[in-house]
Design a protein around this motif. Sequence first.
Motif, PDB file in Angstrom:
ATOM      1  N   GLY A   1       3.146   1.132  -3.141  1.00  0.00           N
ATOM      2  CA  GLY A   1       4.391   1.381  -2.432  1.00  0.00           C
ATOM      3  C   GLY A   1       5.499   0.460  -2.914  1.00  0.00           C
ATOM      4  O   GLY A   1       5.698   0.269  -4.104  1.00  0.00           O
TER       5      GLY A   1
ATOM      6  N   GLU B   1      -3.783   2.209  14.508  1.00  0.00           N
ATOM      7  CA  GLU B   1      -2.708   3.133  14.850  1.00  0.00           C
ATOM      8  C   GLU B   1      -2.623   3.226  16.374  1.00  0.00           C
ATOM      9  O   GLU B   1      -3.188   4.121  16.993  1.00  0.00           O
ATOM     10  CB  GLU B   1      -2.980   4.527  14.251  1.00  0.00           C
ATOM     11  CG  GLU B   1      -3.166   4.558  12.752  1.00  0.00           C
ATOM     12  CD  GLU B   1      -1.890   4.162  12.013  1.00  0.00           C
ATOM     13  OE1 GLU B   1      -0.797   4.340  12.585  1.00  0.00           O
ATOM     14  OE2 GLU B   1      -2.002   3.676  10.868  1.00  0.00           O
TER      15      GLU B   1
ATOM     16  N   ASP C   1       1.942   5.343   0.419  1.00  0.00           N
ATOM     17  CA  ASP C   1       1.767   6.361   1.451  1.00  0.00           C
ATOM     18  C   ASP C   1       1.418   7.702   0.810  1.00  0.00           C
ATOM     19  O   ASP C   1       1.731   7.960  -0.362  1.00  0.00           O
ATOM     20  CB  ASP C   1       3.051   6.521   2.269  1.00  0.00           C
ATOM     21  CG  ASP C   1       3.383   5.247   3.041  1.00  0.00           C
ATOM     22  OD1 ASP C   1       2.421   4.558   3.454  1.00  0.00           O
ATOM     23  OD2 ASP C   1       4.578   4.948   3.220  1.00  0.00           O
ATOM     24  N   ARG C   2       0.774   8.548   1.621  1.00  0.00           N
ATOM     25  CA  ARG C   2       0.499   9.937   1.240  1.00  0.00           C
ATOM     26  C   ARG C   2      -0.147  10.062  -0.140  1.00  0.00           C
ATOM     27  O   ARG C   2       0.324  10.786  -1.015  1.00  0.00           O
ATOM     28  CB  ARG C   2       1.783  10.773   1.305  1.00  0.00           C
ATOM     29  CG  ARG C   2       2.301  10.938   2.722  1.00  0.00           C
ATOM     30  CD  ARG C   2       3.527  11.811   2.752  1.00  0.00           C
ATOM     31  NE  ARG C   2       4.628  11.208   2.006  1.00  0.00           N
ATOM     32  CZ  ARG C   2       5.464  10.315   2.505  1.00  0.00           C
ATOM     33  NH1 ARG C   2       5.311   9.910   3.767  1.00  0.00           N
ATOM     34  NH2 ARG C   2       6.448   9.835   1.765  1.00  0.00           N
TER      35      ARG C   2
ATOM     36  N   ARG D   1       0.844  -1.193   0.000  1.00  0.00           N
ATOM     37  CA  ARG D   1       0.000   0.000   0.000  1.00  0.00           C
ATOM     38  C   ARG D   1       0.885   1.250   0.000  1.00  0.00           C
ATOM     39  O   ARG D   1       1.855   1.322   0.766  1.00  0.00           O
ATOM     40  CB  ARG D   1      -0.898  -0.036   1.236  1.00  0.00           C
ATOM     41  CG  ARG D   1      -1.858   1.120   1.356  1.00  0.00           C
ATOM     42  CD  ARG D   1      -2.438   1.119   2.766  1.00  0.00           C
ATOM     43  NE  ARG D   1      -3.228  -0.077   3.010  1.00  0.00           N
ATOM     44  CZ  ARG D   1      -4.563  -0.110   3.021  1.00  0.00           C
ATOM     45  NH1 ARG D   1      -5.226   1.002   2.780  1.00  0.00           N
ATOM     46  NH2 ARG D   1      -5.199  -1.218   3.282  1.00  0.00           N
TER      47      ARG D   1
END
Length: 881
Positions: free
Chosen positions: A50, A241, A44-45, A42
């Motif tokens: 990825g 998280e 990022d940002r 996956r």
Amino acid sequence: SLSRAICLAPPLLDPQAAPEYAHSIRLDGDIILGGLFPVHSRGDRGTPCGELKKEKGIHRLEAMMFAIDLINKDPELLPNITLGARILDTCSRDTYALEQSLTFVQALIEKDGSDVRCANGDPPIFTKPDKIVGVIGAAASSVSIMVANILRLFKIPQISYASTAPELSDNTRYDFFSRVVPPDSYQAQAMMDIVTAMEWNYVSTLASEGNYGESGVEAFVQISRETGGVCIAQSLKIPREPKPGEFDKIIRRLLETSNARAIIMFANEDDIRRVLDAAKRNNQTGHFLWVGSDSWGSKISPVIGQERVAEGAITILPKRASVDAFDRYFRSRSLSNNRRNVWFAEFWEENFNCKLGMHGKRPGSPKKCTGLEKVGRDSSYEQEGKVQFVMDAVYAMAHALHRMHRELCYGYPGLCPRMANNIDGKELLSYIRAVNFNGSAGTPVVFNENGDAPGRYDIFQYQITNRSTAEYRVIGSWTNKLHLKVEAMHWRTGDPSLPASVCSIPCRAGERKKVVKGVPCCWHCERCEGYHYQASEFTCELCPYEMRPDTNRTGCVPIPIIKLEWHSPWAIIPVFISMLGIIATSFVIVTFVRYNDTPIVRASGREMSYVLLTGIFLCYAITFLMIAAPDVGVCSLRRIFLGLGMCFSYAALLTKTNRIHRIFEQGKKSVTAPRFISPASQLVITFSLISVQLLGVFVWFAVDPPHTVVDYGEQRTQDPSAARGVLKCDISDLSLICSLGYSILLMVTCTVYAIKTRGVPETFNEAKPIGFTMYTTCIIWLAFIPIFFGTSQSAERMYIQTTTLTISLSLSASVSLGMLYMPKVYIILFHPEQNVPKRKRSFKAIVTAATMSGKLTQKGGDRPNGEVKTELCESMETNSE
């Protein structure tokens, strides 16, 4: 538009403007299969993709292409038909995978190009999209769920090689979805079977937030509710998280229910590692008993550096095997022979840590790739765990197509029109669900009605050996049923017995469980008291009246039956007194028989004396019947002789006292003797009185025949172990009183006459000794009544009442014997000079003398003992003859 339109235009002048890497692999074939693999992680940002996934991405998609190669070379499987593929990258993201999967349905969407024009005004040329008949994938359950919702609309069958979420088993929502791996519900069942086999009934669950963790725990909890026997102490969730200190907080919460030592974990490997680290940090090494799902499996990464806290962990992993042919295939791949894999160059850079030309994706790499590197020689290589399942998924699709071709295109080489134009997805699905073949690892590949593969798991335990080396050891397997080698398990304590994870310890035998409300695995143990036994795990019941609980209180046993034994102290004393009495009575009878014609014996009234002595003898003898073991014969004799001895004695005494009373009352009125004072008359009167007793006994026999009973109430003590059933004759207290009542009536009447004749001088015919005998006897029986009836509630009732009754009878007999006959025997044996006949006087003279009590007393004092008495008795005998 989903369609791809191509307009004729000049070629691009800058070749570098083309994309560096494509996002799909296309293999030509008669039948095209789709493929979904997490080639990249996956992003990022906001970026969709990825880093490259070497094992989970490249190994798996290569396994699909390798399987297609094998099938296309196999002359027995899909002969004259070539399989092709369209393989897409999901980038481990469900939304991105959904966009990519639209490629699979392009051919099924009707295209309208009327409003599409090229820049120069020419109509566009539409490229013909590949028609996908089935899809292999995806890996993550969340991706499979998303894609399955699209594919089912277009009736495209899907076979996953790694998605295990239980909700995908819902055939109403995911009816075109199948998988060659078992769902987590099987995994949850396997974990439940492990918990049950370990005899744990109180556990906590721990899940990573997300579909995998939450659905796995949900399946475990659901099974625990359905089967019962296992309670969930806590169900905790690890956030996506986690905040700082989150894992310490989780450990503290788990310790709130410290008895629930077993922790069922459906968590990713990063979360597993952090949970183990928190347990170590909180000094809980050895407390928790970890049970990990296949996300833990036999991985080393979660336990590195914390082997001690992970020791004893039980983990499961789908049964799998390495495919040697794939190893040879993949090791032979190179940049030159694997151009069909558009991501292989990226893999090459990642795997060998080098850079391919100026456009390579690793600009910071210190060296350039030569292209001569070799997989497994210049880099480490280990086959990814799901390769077997990827190949099985492709083969399952191929076998379904083969069977479909054989039935729809029998004898037709290649695709017949029925399959070439349109392969019905629903029909293909039915063939997929019916496949049955041995997969790449030699295990059968089959599907159930929900499209799930059978559950096959290896069970591991993380053990530390004596050499301090830690490793996963296989301790069993699960294939719809648990096979666990308990003897192969090893625990931190070194104790071979299984560690406990229970809310309450099992109740001992004879104790019932009182369950805590709402927590069926927690209970208090209550002992079954009194005459109750443990009828079931939760209930105590009362034993039948004639039974008592056994020593464990798990059942009932008959209450022992007792009777008065000859060797009992309660029997020895009465028997000893009775034997002395029988000897003494026999001695008196023998003496009287021998000296039958002497004045003393004659003056005593021989016939009445023998009747009286017979009654005394029977009073002594009844003791033996009262102590003898009850049976019908003994009970019959007891009824007959219980009151008969007293009846003989008091009937004789009553007749005697009545005779004396009548004589002296008659003497006051006239000189003629009263009627019925002869020995024969006395005997008739006596036996008439006795016959009333016998008549009552015979009526008793007719109304209630004698029999024995066992009285369980008499010695039903508070302590059941001391309870006894008393074997005795069926003679109630009321029956006993009735039997003795007539004799007592005779005794009372005799006492009344004794009182009336108390004024008679003591030298006249035993009036005073009979009076003293009756007074003493009344005192004995007055003492008997409170003792006999006052002990009716005593546990020793049978002994006390029997002993009291027999001793009272013996004492009554002894009083009569001692007061009435011992003085006579003494004179007969030791003073024979007083046992001589005297001159006879007339009845008138004797009575006249008797009425003159003052003078009679004076004269009696001047005469030898018994002289006047003898005269009176002899005169009565003479006059009555």
